[in-house]
Scaffold this motif. Structure first.
Motif, short mmCIF file in Angstrom:
data_model
loop_
_atom_site.label_atom_id
_atom_site.label_comp_id
_atom_site.label_asym_id
_atom_site.label_seq_id
_atom_site.Cartn_x
_atom_site.Cartn_y
_atom_site.Cartn_z
N GLU A 92 53.29 68.25 32.15
CA GLU A 92 52.53 68.45 33.39
C GLU A 92 53.52 67.84 34.31
O GLU A 92 53.65 68.32 35.63
CB GLU A 92 51.34 68.21 33.49
N ARG A 137 55.34 69.74 37.64
CA ARG A 137 54.89 69.55 38.90
C ARG A 137 55.90 69.46 39.86
O ARG A 137 55.90 69.54 40.95
CB ARG A 137 53.99 68.17 39.07
N ILE A 149 51.73 77.68 35.94
CA ILE A 149 51.65 76.98 37.20
C ILE A 149 51.16 77.65 38.24
O ILE A 149 50.30 77.02 38.86
CB ILE A 149 53.12 76.77 37.31
#
Length: 384
Positions: free
Chosen positions: A273, A277, A332
């Protein structure tokens, strides 16, 4: 010796060619200069050191002939005169370039202690010369553990944060050289080098050699959990790596994708993650087409790890790059955004096709006589 000896010998202000037109004149110059180096007059010693620096700038033969100067030059490093320190250090650096024997001899003569002192000096010229000297001295596998045991590593890391631009570059290079000795990586890691390395990634030109060596060093350091934790916790740390992956030199991009792949392979659930990001997907897609062979392979491996499951799909949904990327994008942005992945892939495929076409055209031009059209080239064995 690859990059390890990439700090070229420091040029002397007098750039005239070395006076070595004959063996006799060569021997005479060496004997005269060594005599001056033993003088009681400090000015004459400085003059001799500068002459050694000049003569050894490009001549391997002079580096061998002046091996006897190592001891007196090391003594000059211990003087109270900054001029003597700088002249002696510059001469020693030139003597060490591409000469394994001199590298070892300089360390054995006791040069490390004053050199490390110069790393802490407020005299920027001395600091830069000391860092440059350590690049060359650390190219020797014999010297690597000795230099690390001498306390040089914390000083080099300190320069990463507070030195001049040149000193920072030299410090990165020296640390990289030292990191190639297995026992030195943990010593480097314990001096907390990752924050200043990240700052260099942010502040330096992305295609620079400094960034290249920073990413190379970081790739080694994230092999340790402590290194991965520090990089993740450092503000903008992962983003800085992603930006190098997108805009760095080909070699820097290879190191950058290696950093992220090592992290994800070590603990996918922890690092997936944070990496996603920072918008890594476009850069990874580009690398699958435009990167080095290693970059392409690593980028594809990382893309597979970044989707919702790293394992191959069934025959109903083949394990293609498009499906992998569609899966990542949907995780996402939601299912309605998977078109982004197809658009990215289409652009990458177009670039790949254009590159392949140019390559084929270049090959055709090589094998085609100038007076024939490209499409008339036939497959025949050329007689030699």
């Amino acid at each position: 010796m690859g990059i390890e000896d990439s700090s070229a010998a420091i040029p002397y202000a007098d750039s005239a060619a070395s006076r070595d037109s004959s063996p006799y004149s060569s021997a005479s110059a060496v004997a005269h200069t060594l005599l001056l180096l033993q003088s009681d007059d400090p000015n004459l010693r400085v003059q001799a050191a500068k002459e050694i620096r000049r003569l050894t700038k490009t001549s391997q033969r002079y580096r061998r002939n002046f091996s006897a100067a190592v001891g007196p030059l090391v003594d000059m490093l211990c003087c109270d005169s900054a001029d003597a320190n700088e002249a002696g250090l510059a001469a020693l650096l030139n003597l060490a370039v591409k000469d394994e024997t001199n590298k070892i001899k300089i360390i054995d003569a006791g040069a490390l202690k004053p050199i490390i002192g110069f790393l802490r000096s407020e005299n920027l010229a001395l600091q830069e010369h000391a860092a440059a000297a350590l690049i060359t001295l650390s190219a020797s596998s014999v010297n690597k553990p000795i230099i690390s045991a001498s306390g040089a590593i914390p000083c080099l890391v300190d320069i990463l944060g507070h030195g001049s631009s040149q000193a920072k570059y030299d410090a990165v290079m020296a640390l990289y050289n030292l990191s190639t000795h297995p026992d030195n990586l943990t010593l480097i890691l314990h001096t907390n080098p990752i924050p200043p390395l990240i700052n260099l990634l942010k502040s330096c030109k992305k295609s620079s050699k400094t960034v290249e060596k920073c990413t190379a060093l970081l790739e080694s350091l994230v092999g340790f959990e402590e290194g991965r934790t520090v990089l993740t916790s450092e503000s903008g740390g992962i983003l800085a790596v992603v930006e190098i992956l997108e805009s760095g030199s080909l070699q820097s991009r290879e190191y950058a994708v290696g950093i992220l792949l090592t992290m994800c392979q070590s603990d996918r659930s922890k690092y997936r993650e944070p990496i996603l990001r920072e918008g890594v997907i476009p850069g990874l897609l580009e690398l699958t087409v435009q990167g080095t062979v290693k970059s392409q392979s690593k980028a594809q491996m990382l893309l597979r790890l970044l989707r919702d499951t790293p394992y191959p799909r069934s025959e109903i949904e083949p394990d293609t790059l498009e499906n992998i990327v569609c899966n990542i994008i949907s995780q996402i942005d939601g299912e309605d955004q998977t078109g982004k992945a197809k658009q990215m892939l289409a652009e990458m495929v177009q670039v790949s096709m254009e590159q392949s076409l140019r390559h084929l055209q270049q090959r055709a031009l090589v094998c085609t006589p100038a007076d024939l059209p490209i499409n008339s080239c036939t497959s025949e064995v050329t007689l030699k």
